[in-house]
Enzyme design. Structure first.
Site, PDB file in Angstrom:
ATOM      1  N   LYS A 270     -14.558  25.270 -28.577  1.00  0.00           N
ATOM      2  CA  LYS A 270     -16.021  24.855 -28.157  1.00  0.00           C
ATOM      3  C   LYS A 270     -16.673  24.838 -29.532  1.00  0.00           C
ATOM      4  O   LYS A 270     -17.397  23.946 -29.890  1.00  0.00           O
ATOM      5  CB  LYS A 270     -16.724  25.748 -27.245  1.00  0.00           C
ATOM      6  CG  LYS A 270     -17.318  25.208 -26.659  1.00  0.00           C
ATOM      7  CD  LYS A 270     -17.259  26.291 -25.051  1.00  0.00           C
ATOM      8  CE  LYS A 270     -18.803  26.059 -24.503  1.00  0.00           C
ATOM      9  NZ  LYS A 270     -19.169  26.444 -23.661  1.00  0.00           N
TER      10      LYS A 270
ATOM     11  N   LYS B 247      -9.625  36.331 -39.395  1.00  0.00           N
ATOM     12  CA  LYS B 247     -10.983  36.542 -39.534  1.00  0.00           C
ATOM     13  C   LYS B 247     -11.573  37.529 -40.177  1.00  0.00           C
ATOM     14  O   LYS B 247     -12.611  37.486 -40.690  1.00  0.00           O
ATOM     15  CB  LYS B 247     -11.430  37.631 -37.769  1.00  0.00           C
ATOM     16  CG  LYS B 247     -11.206  36.180 -36.986  1.00  0.00           C
ATOM     17  CD  LYS B 247     -11.227  37.439 -35.006  1.00  0.00           C
ATOM     18  CE  LYS B 247     -11.074  36.197 -34.056  1.00  0.00           C
ATOM     19  NZ  LYS B 247     -10.672  37.039 -32.708  1.00  0.00           N
TER      20      LYS B 247
ATOM     21  N   LYS C 178      -6.792  22.618 -32.969  1.00  0.00           N
ATOM     22  CA  LYS C 178      -6.781  22.915 -31.859  1.00  0.00           C
ATOM     23  C   LYS C 178      -8.659  23.006 -31.931  1.00  0.00           C
ATOM     24  O   LYS C 178      -9.237  23.495 -31.569  1.00  0.00           O
ATOM     25  CB  LYS C 178      -6.721  25.031 -32.269  1.00  0.00           C
ATOM     26  CG  LYS C 178      -6.350  25.298 -30.282  1.00  0.00           C
ATOM     27  CD  LYS C 178      -5.710  26.625 -30.053  1.00  0.00           C
ATOM     28  CE  LYS C 178      -5.081  27.014 -29.181  1.00  0.00           C
ATOM     29  NZ  LYS C 178      -4.910  28.993 -29.800  1.00  0.00           N
TER      30      LYS C 178
END
Ligand code: SF4
Length: 334
Positions: free
Chosen positions: A194, A111, A191
C-alpha cells in the site's frame, strides 16, 4: 491438527497482494488447523502512523478478513492490543534475547537505515512477534520468505527461555511458507504494498480494478502491439496464473508470444477475472461495514477466546520464573 498463528497489520483495506500472499491461504487452513489470526496493532505503532485513523483501519482490516472468508467459528480472529498478555510475554522475552541477535535482522537493518534515530520498538519488533506466536504455543507460522529469519529467532528465544526456566514449555514453531510466494506490485518491481501505491484493492469495484491494471508494467519488449513478448517476464501473466483458468493462461501465453493481441486485451481479461473473484467479497464487506456492531462482537469474542489460552501460558511462565502470586483476590493476576 497443528495450531497456527498469523498476524496482519491494521493497514485498512486489504489488497490483492495480502489476499494471494496470506489471506486466501488462511481461509483454506482454517479447515485443516486451529487458527489464531491477529490484527497486530502494537506492531503498527512502531512506524509513524495516524492515531486518529488506527481504530478505523483496524475495523476495515477486520471487515476485509471476514469478507474474504475468515470464519469466526473456525478461526480466533482478534486485535493484538485487546490481549495485553502479548506485551507481557514480549517483556519477558527481552530478558533472554541478545541485542546482537536483534541488530542482525535484515528487516531491522533496512528500517533503521532509513531513520536518523532508531526506536527500541523497531529493534524489539521480532521479540513481540515471538511473543505473539509463543503466547498461543503455536506450531506453525505461515510466512513469506522474508520472515523466515524472524521465525528462526523465535525458535531461538523459545529454546533460551525453555533452557533457563522450563524445558519443553514452549514449542519451536515452524515456518509454513506460502505457495503464492512474493506478489509483485503493478510496477512489476517491488512487492505489492500500500505504501508504494502499486496495489489493487480487494474492495475496488470492477472499474477501479481496470483503472489500476490498465497502466501496469508489462514485458518491456512489447513496445508495439506487433512485438512478440515473453509472458514469463510479465507480472500480468503471473496474475493470470492466480485468477484465470488453465485454458485462459495457455491462450494468454500463445497470444503474447505470437503478438496475437495487445497488452490491453490481456489486462482486460485478467481485470475481469479479478473483479469476478472479488465480487462476493466486496458484497459481504459492504454488509459488514453497514453493521459495525457485528464486527465488534466478533472481535470481542475472538479476544476472549484468545485470552483463555494467553492467560494459561502467562500463568505457566509466571510460575516457572518464580514471580510472587498476587495477594489481592479482587485483583487476581492469572
Ligand atoms: S500480452 Fe499479456 S503477458 Fe504478454 S506482455 Fe502483454 S500483458 Fe504481459
Amino acid at each position: 491438527m497443528g495450531r497456527i498463528f498469523s498476524g496482519i497489520q491494521p493497514s485498512g483495506e486489504l489488497h490483492l497482494g495480502n489476499y494471494l500472499g496470506a489471506v486466501k491461504n488462511w481461509v483454506k487452513m482454517q479447515h485443516e488447523h486451529e487458527c489464531f489470526i491477529c490484527i497486530v496493532d502494537y506492531h503498527a505503532i512502531t512506524q509513524p502512523y495516524e492515531a486518529d485513523m488506527l481504530e478505523a483501519r483496524t475495523m476495515q482490516m477486520a471487515v476485509g478478513l471476514l469478507a474474504a472468508g475468515i470464519d469466526p467459528k473456525r478461526t480466533v480472529l482478534f486485535v493484538q492490543s485487546h490481549v495485553p498478555e502479548h506485551t507481557e510475554l514480549a517483556w519477558v522475552f527481552t530478558t533472554v534475547t541478545p541485542v546482537g541477535e536483534l541488530e542482525r535482522m535484515t528487516q531491522f537493518k533496512d528500517k533503521s537505515r532509513r531513520q536518523e534515530s532508531v526506536l527500541a520498538g523497531i529493534l524489539n519488533y521480532p521479540v513481540l512477534q515471538a511473543a505473539d506466536v509463543l503466547l498461543y504455543r503455536a506450531d506453525l507460522v505461515p510466512v513469506g520468505e522474508d520472515q523466515e529469519q524472524h521465525i528462526e529467532l523465535m525458535r531461538e528465544i523459545a529454546r533460551k527461555w525453555n533452557t533457563r526456566y522450563a524445558e519443553g514449555f514452549f514449542p519451536e514453531p515452524q515456518a509454513k511458507l506460502t505457495k503464492a510466494g512474493r506478489i509483485l506490485g503493478l510496477d512489476g518491481e517491488a512487492k505489492m504494498s500500500k505504501s508504494l501505491g502499486n496495489t489493487v484493492g480487494m474492495l475496488d469495484n470492477p472499474d477501479e480494478i481496470w483503472q489500476r491494471l490498465r497502466p501496469a508494467v508489462t514485458d518491456p519488449a512489447r513496445v508495439k502491439k506487433t512485438d512478440p513478448g515473453t509472458p514469463e517476464l510479465c507480472n500480468i501473466y503471473s496474475l493470470h496464473g492466480h485468477f484465470s483458468s488453465i485454458t485462459e493462461v495457455e491462450h494468454v501465453a500463445a497470444q503474447c508470444k505470437s503478438a496475437g493481441w495487445g497488452c490491453i486485451d490481456c489486462k482486460r481479461l485478467v481485470a475481469d477475472n479479478i473483479a469476478r473473484e472479488f465480487e462476493p467479497i466486496r458484497k459481504r464487506a459492504a454488509e459488514l461495514t453497514a453493521d459495525p456492531g457485528e464486527v465488534r462482537d466478533i472481535l470481542g469474542d475472538g479476544a476472549e477466546r484468545a485470552r483463555v489460552v494467553a492467560r494459561d501460558t502467562i500463568s505457566g511462565v509466571r510460575k516457572s520464573m518464580g514471580f510472587a502470586p498476587a495477594l489481592s483476590s479482587s485483583h487476581p493476576i492469572p
